[in-house]
Design a protein around this motif. Sequence first.
Motif, PDB file in Angstrom:
ATOM      1  N   GLY A 180      95.219  52.491 -24.520  1.00  0.00           N
ATOM      2  CA  GLY A 180      95.854  51.387 -23.815  1.00  0.00           C
ATOM      3  C   GLY A 180      95.657  50.141 -24.655  1.00  0.00           C
ATOM      4  O   GLY A 180      94.992  50.172 -25.689  1.00  0.00           O
ATOM      5  N   ARG A 181      96.207  49.023 -24.196  1.00  0.00           N
ATOM      6  CA  ARG A 181      96.072  47.811 -25.015  1.00  0.00           C
ATOM      7  C   ARG A 181      96.271  46.562 -24.177  1.00  0.00           C
ATOM      8  O   ARG A 181      96.836  46.597 -23.078  1.00  0.00           O
ATOM      9  N   TYR A 182      95.802  45.458 -24.762  1.00  0.00           N
ATOM     10  CA  TYR A 182      96.171  44.152 -24.260  1.00  0.00           C
ATOM     11  C   TYR A 182      96.802  43.432 -25.443  1.00  0.00           C
ATOM     12  O   TYR A 182      96.291  43.525 -26.568  1.00  0.00           O
ATOM     13  N   ALA A 183      97.914  42.740 -25.203  1.00  0.00           N
ATOM     14  CA  ALA A 183      98.697  42.211 -26.325  1.00  0.00           C
ATOM     15  C   ALA A 183      99.115  40.765 -26.083  1.00  0.00           C
ATOM     16  O   ALA A 183     100.286  40.482 -25.845  1.00  0.00           O
ATOM     17  N   PRO A 184      98.156  39.849 -26.125  1.00  0.00           N
ATOM     18  CA  PRO A 184      98.496  38.454 -25.836  1.00  0.00           C
ATOM     19  C   PRO A 184      99.237  37.766 -26.982  1.00  0.00           C
ATOM     20  O   PRO A 184      99.112  38.155 -28.138  1.00  0.00           O
ATOM     21  N   SER A 185     100.009  36.747 -26.623  1.00  0.00           N
ATOM     22  CA  SER A 185     100.654  35.892 -27.624  1.00  0.00           C
ATOM     23  C   SER A 185      99.745  34.678 -27.828  1.00  0.00           C
ATOM     24  O   SER A 185      99.438  33.977 -26.867  1.00  0.00           O
ATOM     25  N   PRO A 186      99.307  34.413 -29.061  1.00  0.00           N
ATOM     26  CA  PRO A 186      98.298  33.369 -29.272  1.00  0.00           C
ATOM     27  C   PRO A 186      98.903  31.971 -29.382  1.00  0.00           C
ATOM     28  O   PRO A 186      98.926  31.367 -30.443  1.00  0.00           O
ATOM     29  N   VAL A 235      97.381  41.215 -31.366  1.00  0.00           N
ATOM     30  CA  VAL A 235      97.751  39.804 -31.285  1.00  0.00           C
ATOM     31  C   VAL A 235      99.242  39.690 -31.601  1.00  0.00           C
ATOM     32  O   VAL A 235      99.679  40.003 -32.703  1.00  0.00           O
ATOM     33  N   GLU A 236     100.012  39.260 -30.614  1.00  0.00           N
ATOM     34  CA  GLU A 236     101.475  39.217 -30.775  1.00  0.00           C
ATOM     35  C   GLU A 236     101.877  37.853 -31.328  1.00  0.00           C
ATOM     36  O   GLU A 236     102.377  36.987 -30.600  1.00  0.00           O
ATOM     37  N   ASP A 237     101.649  37.719 -32.621  1.00  0.00           N
ATOM     38  CA  ASP A 237     101.912  36.437 -33.291  1.00  0.00           C
ATOM     39  C   ASP A 237     103.159  36.508 -34.167  1.00  0.00           C
ATOM     40  O   ASP A 237     103.196  35.935 -35.244  1.00  0.00           O
ATOM     41  N   ALA A 253     112.103  40.114 -33.305  1.00  0.00           N
ATOM     42  CA  ALA A 253     112.148  39.966 -31.850  1.00  0.00           C
ATOM     43  C   ALA A 253     111.087  40.849 -31.189  1.00  0.00           C
ATOM     44  O   ALA A 253     110.761  41.937 -31.674  1.00  0.00           O
ATOM     45  N   TYR A 254     110.611  40.340 -30.066  1.00  0.00           N
ATOM     46  CA  TYR A 254     109.551  40.998 -29.298  1.00  0.00           C
ATOM     47  C   TYR A 254     109.838  42.470 -29.009  1.00  0.00           C
ATOM     48  O   TYR A 254     108.984  43.331 -29.208  1.00  0.00           O
ATOM     49  N   ASN A 255     111.057  42.781 -28.523  1.00  0.00           N
ATOM     50  CA  ASN A 255     111.331  44.151 -28.077  1.00  0.00           C
ATOM     51  C   ASN A 255     111.161  45.178 -29.193  1.00  0.00           C
ATOM     52  O   ASN A 255     110.633  46.267 -28.953  1.00  0.00           O
ATOM     53  N   ALA A 270     109.325  44.756 -32.054  1.00  0.00           N
ATOM     54  CA  ALA A 270     107.939  44.753 -32.532  1.00  0.00           C
ATOM     55  C   ALA A 270     107.021  45.525 -31.581  1.00  0.00           C
ATOM     56  O   ALA A 270     106.165  46.311 -32.004  1.00  0.00           O
ATOM     57  N   VAL A 271     107.221  45.319 -30.287  1.00  0.00           N
ATOM     58  CA  VAL A 271     106.321  45.922 -29.306  1.00  0.00           C
ATOM     59  C   VAL A 271     106.434  47.451 -29.338  1.00  0.00           C
ATOM     60  O   VAL A 271     105.437  48.174 -29.266  1.00  0.00           O
ATOM     61  N   VAL A 272     107.646  47.939 -29.496  1.00  0.00           N
ATOM     62  CA  VAL A 272     107.871  49.385 -29.495  1.00  0.00           C
ATOM     63  C   VAL A 272     107.289  50.011 -30.768  1.00  0.00           C
ATOM     64  O   VAL A 272     106.603  51.034 -30.722  1.00  0.00           O
ATOM     65  N   VAL A 278      99.740  48.502 -19.953  1.00  0.00           N
ATOM     66  CA  VAL A 278      99.453  47.740 -18.732  1.00  0.00           C
ATOM     67  C   VAL A 278      99.755  46.277 -19.031  1.00  0.00           C
ATOM     68  O   VAL A 278      99.224  45.718 -20.007  1.00  0.00           O
ATOM     69  N   ARG A 279     100.579  45.641 -18.208  1.00  0.00           N
ATOM     70  CA  ARG A 279     100.937  44.235 -18.465  1.00  0.00           C
ATOM     71  C   ARG A 279     101.521  43.629 -17.205  1.00  0.00           C
ATOM     72  O   ARG A 279     101.737  44.315 -16.196  1.00  0.00           O
ATOM     73  N   GLY A 280     101.817  42.333 -17.274  1.00  0.00           N
ATOM     74  CA  GLY A 280     102.314  41.631 -16.099  1.00  0.00           C
ATOM     75  C   GLY A 280     103.698  42.112 -15.692  1.00  0.00           C
ATOM     76  O   GLY A 280     104.500  42.530 -16.527  1.00  0.00           O
ATOM     77  N   ASP A 335     106.237  40.594 -14.864  1.00  0.00           N
ATOM     78  CA  ASP A 335     107.393  39.830 -15.349  1.00  0.00           C
ATOM     79  C   ASP A 335     108.113  40.601 -16.459  1.00  0.00           C
ATOM     80  O   ASP A 335     109.260  40.280 -16.782  1.00  0.00           O
ATOM     81  N   LEU A 336     107.460  41.612 -17.020  1.00  0.00           N
ATOM     82  CA  LEU A 336     108.078  42.380 -18.112  1.00  0.00           C
ATOM     83  C   LEU A 336     108.636  43.730 -17.644  1.00  0.00           C
ATOM     84  O   LEU A 336     109.129  44.517 -18.467  1.00  0.00           O
ATOM     85  N   LEU A 337     108.589  43.956 -16.324  1.00  0.00           N
ATOM     86  CA  LEU A 337     109.079  45.240 -15.789  1.00  0.00           C
ATOM     87  C   LEU A 337     110.515  45.529 -16.235  1.00  0.00           C
ATOM     88  O   LEU A 337     110.841  46.636 -16.652  1.00  0.00           O
TER      89      LEU A 337
HETATM   90  N1  GLU Z   1     102.752  39.297 -25.742  1.00  0.00           N
HETATM   91  C1  GLU Z   1     103.307  39.405 -24.423  1.00  0.00           C
HETATM   92  C2  GLU Z   1     102.747  38.276 -23.561  1.00  0.00           C
HETATM   93  O1  GLU Z   1     101.730  37.679 -23.904  1.00  0.00           O
HETATM   94  C3  GLU Z   1     102.976  40.710 -23.752  1.00  0.00           C
HETATM   95  C4  GLU Z   1     103.801  41.794 -24.267  1.00  0.00           C
HETATM   96  C5  GLU Z   1     103.471  43.157 -23.704  1.00  0.00           C
HETATM   97  O2  GLU Z   1     102.401  43.357 -23.129  1.00  0.00           O
HETATM   98  O3  GLU Z   1     104.308  44.057 -23.890  1.00  0.00           O
HETATM   99  O4  GLU Z   1     103.344  37.998 -22.542  1.00  0.00           O
END
Ligand code: GLU
Length: 301
Positions: free
Chosen positions: A5-11, A41-43, A188-190, A192-194, A206-208, A210-212
Amino acid sequence: MSGAGRYAPSPSGDLHLGNLRTAVLAWLFACGTGRDFLLRVEDIDTARSSRESAERQISDLVALGIDFDGEVLYQSSRFCAYESALAQLQDAGYVYECYCSRKDIREASSAPHTTPGMYPGTCRNLTEEQRALRRSQLASQGRVPALRLRSSVSSFTATDYYAGLIEAPIDDVILRRGGNASQGQDWAYNLAVVVDDAYQGIDQVVRGDDLLDQAPTQAYLASLLGLPPVEYVHVPLVLGPTGERLAKRDGAVTLRELGSASSVVRWIGESLGVAGAASLAEIRERFDPAALPREPVVWRG
Ligand code: GLU
Protein backbone atom coordinates in the motif's frame (compact mmCIF):
# COMPACT_ATOMS: atom_id res chain seq x y z
CA MET A 1 -0.13 -11.47 1.97
CA SER A 2 2.42 -9.76 -0.27
CA GLY A 3 1.86 -6.54 -2.19
CA ALA A 4 2.03 -3.00 -0.94
CA GLY A 5 0.00 0.00 0.00
CA ARG A 6 1.14 3.60 -0.09
CA TYR A 7 0.63 7.18 0.87
CA ALA A 8 1.33 9.65 -1.92
CA PRO A 9 1.20 13.27 -0.81
CA SER A 10 1.88 16.28 -3.04
CA PRO A 11 4.58 18.37 -1.34
CA SER A 12 3.05 21.82 -1.70
CA GLY A 13 2.53 22.64 1.97
CA ASP A 14 2.24 20.99 5.36
CA LEU A 15 -0.17 18.07 5.74
CA HIS A 16 -3.37 19.00 7.56
CA LEU A 17 -5.47 16.77 9.77
CA GLY A 18 -7.41 15.42 6.81
CA ASN A 19 -4.21 14.40 5.02
CA LEU A 20 -2.80 12.93 8.23
CA ARG A 21 -5.96 10.92 8.85
CA THR A 22 -5.84 9.53 5.30
CA ALA A 23 -2.16 8.65 5.79
CA VAL A 24 -2.99 6.82 9.03
CA LEU A 25 -5.79 4.94 7.27
CA ALA A 26 -3.45 3.96 4.42
CA TRP A 27 -0.92 2.70 6.99
CA LEU A 28 -3.64 0.79 8.92
CA PHE A 29 -4.90 -0.92 5.77
CA ALA A 30 -1.37 -1.91 4.73
CA CYS A 31 -0.38 -3.21 8.19
CA GLY A 32 -3.74 -4.90 8.68
CA THR A 33 -3.39 -6.86 5.44
CA GLY A 34 0.33 -7.71 5.77
CA ARG A 35 1.32 -5.38 2.96
CA ASP A 36 4.43 -3.24 2.82
CA PHE A 37 3.73 0.46 3.26
CA LEU A 38 5.48 2.81 0.85
CA LEU A 39 5.76 6.56 0.58
CA ARG A 40 5.72 8.32 -2.74
CA VAL A 41 6.26 12.05 -3.04
CA GLU A 42 4.07 13.31 -5.88
CA ASP A 43 6.21 16.23 -6.94
CA ILE A 44 5.51 16.15 -10.67
CA ASP A 45 4.13 19.67 -10.43
CA THR A 46 7.58 21.17 -10.10
CA ALA A 47 6.30 24.74 -9.80
CA ARG A 48 4.22 23.96 -6.70
CA SER A 49 6.37 21.27 -5.08
CA SER A 50 9.47 21.58 -2.97
CA ARG A 51 11.92 19.20 -1.36
CA GLU A 52 11.63 21.14 1.88
CA SER A 53 7.87 20.63 1.93
CA ALA A 54 8.33 16.89 1.26
CA GLU A 55 10.79 16.63 4.15
CA ARG A 56 8.42 18.43 6.51
CA GLN A 57 5.56 16.13 5.46
CA ILE A 58 7.68 13.03 6.03
CA SER A 59 8.84 14.18 9.44
CA ASP A 60 5.21 14.90 10.47
CA LEU A 61 4.15 11.41 9.38
CA VAL A 62 7.03 9.88 11.34
CA ALA A 63 6.16 12.03 14.38
CA LEU A 64 2.68 10.51 14.37
CA GLY A 65 4.20 7.03 14.45
CA ILE A 66 3.84 5.98 10.82
CA ASP A 67 6.68 3.85 9.51
CA PHE A 68 7.51 3.15 5.88
CA ASP A 69 9.18 0.29 4.05
CA GLY A 70 11.92 0.94 1.54
CA GLU A 71 13.08 4.17 0.01
CA VAL A 72 10.88 7.19 -0.58
CA LEU A 73 10.08 7.49 -4.30
CA TYR A 74 10.07 10.99 -5.79
CA GLN A 75 8.03 11.38 -8.96
CA SER A 76 10.46 14.05 -10.14
CA SER A 77 12.96 11.20 -10.62
CA ARG A 78 10.58 9.18 -12.77
CA PHE A 79 10.15 11.24 -15.93
CA CYS A 80 11.86 8.58 -18.10
CA ALA A 81 9.31 6.02 -16.94
CA TYR A 82 6.43 8.34 -17.87
CA GLU A 83 8.09 8.93 -21.23
CA SER A 84 8.20 5.22 -21.99
CA ALA A 85 4.62 4.65 -20.83
CA LEU A 86 3.56 7.49 -23.10
CA ALA A 87 5.50 5.96 -26.00
CA GLN A 88 3.73 2.64 -25.39
CA LEU A 89 0.33 4.36 -25.55
CA GLN A 90 1.39 6.34 -28.63
CA ASP A 91 2.51 3.18 -30.44
CA ALA A 92 -0.87 1.65 -29.76
CA GLY A 93 -2.71 4.74 -31.09
CA TYR A 94 -4.04 5.98 -27.74
CA VAL A 95 -2.56 9.49 -27.79
CA TYR A 96 -3.34 12.67 -29.71
CA GLU A 97 -2.15 16.23 -29.56
CA CYS A 98 -4.50 18.84 -28.17
CA TYR A 99 -4.03 22.50 -29.06
CA CYS A 100 -6.92 23.87 -27.02
CA SER A 101 -6.53 26.62 -24.46
CA ARG A 102 -8.72 26.57 -21.35
CA LYS A 103 -10.87 29.19 -23.03
CA ASP A 104 -11.27 27.04 -26.18
CA ILE A 105 -12.45 24.16 -24.01
CA ARG A 106 -14.85 26.33 -22.03
CA GLU A 107 -16.41 27.70 -25.19
CA ALA A 108 -16.63 24.32 -26.96
CA SER A 109 -18.12 22.76 -23.82
CA SER A 110 -21.10 25.08 -23.92
CA ALA A 111 -22.20 23.65 -27.29
CA PRO A 112 -25.03 21.10 -27.37
CA HIS A 113 -24.15 17.37 -27.25
CA THR A 114 -21.13 17.87 -25.00
CA THR A 115 -20.92 16.25 -21.58
CA PRO A 116 -20.26 18.72 -18.75
CA GLY A 117 -16.78 18.32 -17.30
CA MET A 118 -15.53 16.21 -20.19
CA TYR A 119 -13.20 17.30 -22.97
CA PRO A 120 -15.45 18.27 -25.90
CA GLY A 121 -13.27 16.37 -28.38
CA THR A 122 -12.19 19.39 -30.43
CA CYS A 123 -8.75 18.00 -31.37
CA ARG A 124 -9.61 14.30 -31.39
CA ASN A 125 -10.33 13.89 -35.06
CA LEU A 126 -8.31 16.58 -36.80
CA THR A 127 -6.60 15.78 -40.11
CA GLU A 128 -2.81 15.75 -40.35
CA GLU A 129 -2.96 19.09 -42.22
CA GLN A 130 -5.06 20.67 -39.48
CA ARG A 131 -2.66 19.33 -36.85
CA ALA A 132 0.39 20.68 -38.66
CA LEU A 133 -1.24 24.11 -38.85
CA ARG A 134 -2.27 24.19 -35.17
CA ARG A 135 1.12 22.87 -34.10
CA SER A 136 2.97 25.58 -36.01
CA GLN A 137 0.62 28.27 -34.66
CA LEU A 138 1.49 27.15 -31.12
CA ALA A 139 5.19 26.87 -31.98
CA SER A 140 5.22 30.47 -33.18
CA GLN A 141 4.16 31.42 -29.63
CA GLY A 142 6.91 29.24 -28.18
CA ARG A 143 4.38 26.63 -27.03
CA VAL A 144 3.91 22.90 -27.43
CA PRO A 145 0.58 21.03 -27.54
CA ALA A 146 -0.79 18.92 -24.72
CA LEU A 147 -1.10 15.15 -25.22
CA ARG A 148 -4.43 13.49 -24.52
CA LEU A 149 -5.58 9.94 -24.10
CA ARG A 150 -7.66 8.71 -27.03
CA SER A 151 -10.14 6.78 -24.94
CA SER A 152 -11.66 3.83 -26.77
CA VAL A 153 -14.37 3.05 -24.22
CA SER A 154 -17.31 5.07 -23.00
CA SER A 155 -16.91 3.81 -19.44
CA PHE A 156 -14.69 1.57 -17.32
CA THR A 157 -14.92 -0.03 -13.88
CA ALA A 158 -12.71 -0.17 -10.82
CA THR A 159 -13.22 -1.95 -7.51
CA ASP A 160 -13.40 -0.05 -4.25
CA TYR A 161 -13.40 -1.66 -0.80
CA TYR A 162 -16.22 0.58 0.42
CA ALA A 163 -18.00 1.72 -2.75
CA GLY A 164 -17.91 -1.69 -4.50
CA LEU A 165 -17.80 -1.70 -8.28
CA ILE A 166 -17.51 1.85 -9.58
CA GLU A 167 -18.15 2.71 -13.18
CA ALA A 168 -17.44 6.09 -14.72
CA PRO A 169 -17.18 7.60 -18.18
CA ILE A 170 -13.61 7.74 -19.48
CA ASP A 171 -12.61 11.18 -20.62
CA ASP A 172 -9.77 11.95 -23.02
CA VAL A 173 -7.65 13.02 -20.05
CA ILE A 174 -4.39 14.93 -20.40
CA LEU A 175 -1.31 12.72 -20.23
CA ARG A 176 1.24 15.46 -20.66
CA ARG A 177 0.43 19.12 -20.38
CA GLY A 178 1.23 21.57 -23.12
CA GLY A 179 2.69 24.98 -22.53
CA ASN A 180 5.94 26.81 -22.79
CA ALA A 181 8.28 24.82 -25.03
CA SER A 182 11.37 25.83 -23.07
CA GLN A 183 10.02 24.59 -19.74
CA GLY A 184 10.22 20.86 -20.39
CA GLN A 185 7.56 18.23 -19.93
CA ASP A 186 4.76 18.59 -17.50
CA TRP A 187 3.44 15.13 -16.72
CA ALA A 188 -0.14 14.65 -15.68
CA TYR A 189 -1.19 13.03 -12.43
CA ASN A 190 -3.28 10.22 -13.96
CA LEU A 191 -0.42 8.80 -16.01
CA ALA A 192 2.22 9.18 -13.30
CA VAL A 193 0.10 7.59 -10.58
CA VAL A 194 -0.66 4.49 -12.65
CA VAL A 195 2.94 4.01 -13.79
CA ASP A 196 4.32 4.46 -10.29
CA ASP A 197 1.77 2.31 -8.47
CA ALA A 198 2.74 -0.57 -10.77
CA TYR A 199 6.47 0.18 -10.46
CA GLN A 200 6.26 0.11 -6.68
CA GLY A 201 4.23 -3.12 -6.64
CA ILE A 202 1.26 -1.35 -5.08
CA ASP A 203 -1.90 -3.40 -5.25
CA GLN A 204 -4.06 -1.46 -2.79
CA VAL A 205 -4.54 2.30 -3.03
CA VAL A 206 -5.98 4.04 0.03
CA ARG A 207 -6.74 7.75 -0.45
CA GLY A 208 -9.33 10.46 -0.01
CA ASP A 209 -12.69 9.94 -1.67
CA ASP A 210 -12.32 13.16 -3.67
CA LEU A 211 -10.36 10.91 -6.06
CA LEU A 212 -13.03 8.19 -6.34
CA ASP A 213 -14.12 9.46 -9.77
CA GLN A 214 -10.57 9.15 -11.08
CA ALA A 215 -10.26 5.45 -10.24
CA PRO A 216 -11.96 4.08 -13.40
CA THR A 217 -9.75 6.30 -15.60
CA GLN A 218 -6.66 5.07 -13.78
CA ALA A 219 -7.84 1.45 -14.03
CA TYR A 220 -8.40 1.96 -17.76
CA LEU A 221 -4.93 3.47 -18.24
CA ALA A 222 -3.40 0.56 -16.31
CA SER A 223 -5.22 -1.90 -18.56
CA LEU A 224 -3.93 -0.14 -21.71
CA LEU A 225 -0.39 -0.31 -20.33
CA GLY A 226 -0.76 -4.00 -19.46
CA LEU A 227 -0.40 -3.25 -15.73
CA PRO A 228 -2.25 -5.19 -13.03
CA PRO A 229 -5.40 -3.62 -11.57
CA VAL A 230 -5.28 -2.35 -7.98
CA GLU A 231 -7.94 -2.43 -5.29
CA TYR A 232 -9.03 1.05 -4.23
CA VAL A 233 -10.05 2.12 -0.75
CA HIS A 234 -11.47 5.63 -0.90
CA VAL A 235 -11.98 7.09 2.55
CA PRO A 236 -14.12 10.05 3.61
CA LEU A 237 -12.48 13.45 3.82
CA VAL A 238 -12.21 15.67 6.86
CA LEU A 239 -14.33 18.82 6.60
CA GLY A 240 -13.76 22.13 8.34
CA PRO A 241 -16.35 23.84 10.57
CA THR A 242 -18.01 25.46 7.53
CA GLY A 243 -18.67 22.06 5.93
CA GLU A 244 -16.07 22.66 3.21
CA ARG A 245 -13.06 20.40 2.80
CA LEU A 246 -10.55 21.15 5.59
CA ALA A 247 -8.03 23.82 4.56
CA LYS A 248 -5.58 26.37 5.92
CA ARG A 249 -8.36 28.95 6.33
CA ASP A 250 -9.80 26.76 9.12
CA GLY A 251 -7.08 27.87 11.54
CA ALA A 252 -4.66 25.51 13.25
CA VAL A 253 -4.93 22.32 11.18
CA THR A 254 -1.40 20.98 10.79
CA LEU A 255 0.58 18.96 13.30
CA ARG A 256 3.03 21.83 13.77
CA GLU A 257 0.21 24.29 14.42
CA LEU A 258 -1.58 21.94 16.78
CA GLY A 259 1.66 21.18 18.56
CA SER A 260 0.98 17.77 20.04
CA ALA A 261 1.27 14.48 18.16
CA SER A 262 -0.52 12.63 20.96
CA SER A 263 -3.65 14.81 20.74
CA VAL A 264 -3.68 14.45 16.95
CA VAL A 265 -3.37 10.68 17.29
CA ARG A 266 -6.21 10.68 19.81
CA TRP A 267 -8.43 12.76 17.52
CA ILE A 268 -7.67 10.57 14.51
CA GLY A 269 -8.36 7.45 16.60
CA GLU A 270 -11.73 8.82 17.69
CA SER A 271 -12.62 9.71 14.11
CA LEU A 272 -11.88 6.09 13.16
CA GLY A 273 -14.06 4.64 15.88
CA VAL A 274 -11.17 3.97 18.30
CA ALA A 275 -11.74 6.19 21.35
CA GLY A 276 -8.96 7.18 23.76
CA ALA A 277 -6.03 5.71 21.78
CA ALA A 278 -2.60 6.81 22.98
CA SER A 279 -0.62 5.60 19.95
CA LEU A 280 -0.99 4.43 16.38
CA ALA A 281 -0.03 0.95 17.56
CA GLU A 282 -3.09 0.98 19.80
CA ILE A 283 -5.32 2.24 16.99
CA ARG A 284 -3.93 -0.53 14.82
CA GLU A 285 -4.90 -3.15 17.37
CA ARG A 286 -8.45 -1.88 17.74
CA PHE A 287 -9.25 -0.55 14.22
CA ASP A 288 -12.02 -2.31 12.33
CA PRO A 289 -12.13 -1.23 8.66
CA ALA A 290 -15.72 -2.42 8.32
CA ALA A 291 -16.75 -0.05 11.13
CA LEU A 292 -15.12 3.06 9.63
CA PRO A 293 -17.76 5.83 9.58
CA ARG A 294 -18.63 6.47 5.93
CA GLU A 295 -19.59 10.11 6.38
CA PRO A 296 -17.03 12.92 6.25
CA VAL A 297 -15.60 13.83 9.64
CA VAL A 298 -15.91 17.43 10.79
CA TRP A 299 -12.99 19.13 12.55
CA ARG A 300 -14.36 21.76 14.88
CA GLY A 301 -11.02 23.12 16.07
N1 GLU B 1 -0.96 13.25 -4.57
C1 GLU B 1 -2.39 13.19 -4.44
C2 GLU B 1 -2.81 14.16 -3.33
O1 GLU B 1 -2.00 14.56 -2.51
C3 GLU B 1 -2.89 11.82 -4.08
C4 GLU B 1 -2.89 10.94 -5.23
C5 GLU B 1 -3.30 9.51 -4.94
O2 GLU B 1 -3.30 9.09 -3.78
O3 GLU B 1 -3.58 8.80 -5.91
O4 GLU B 1 -3.98 14.50 -3.30
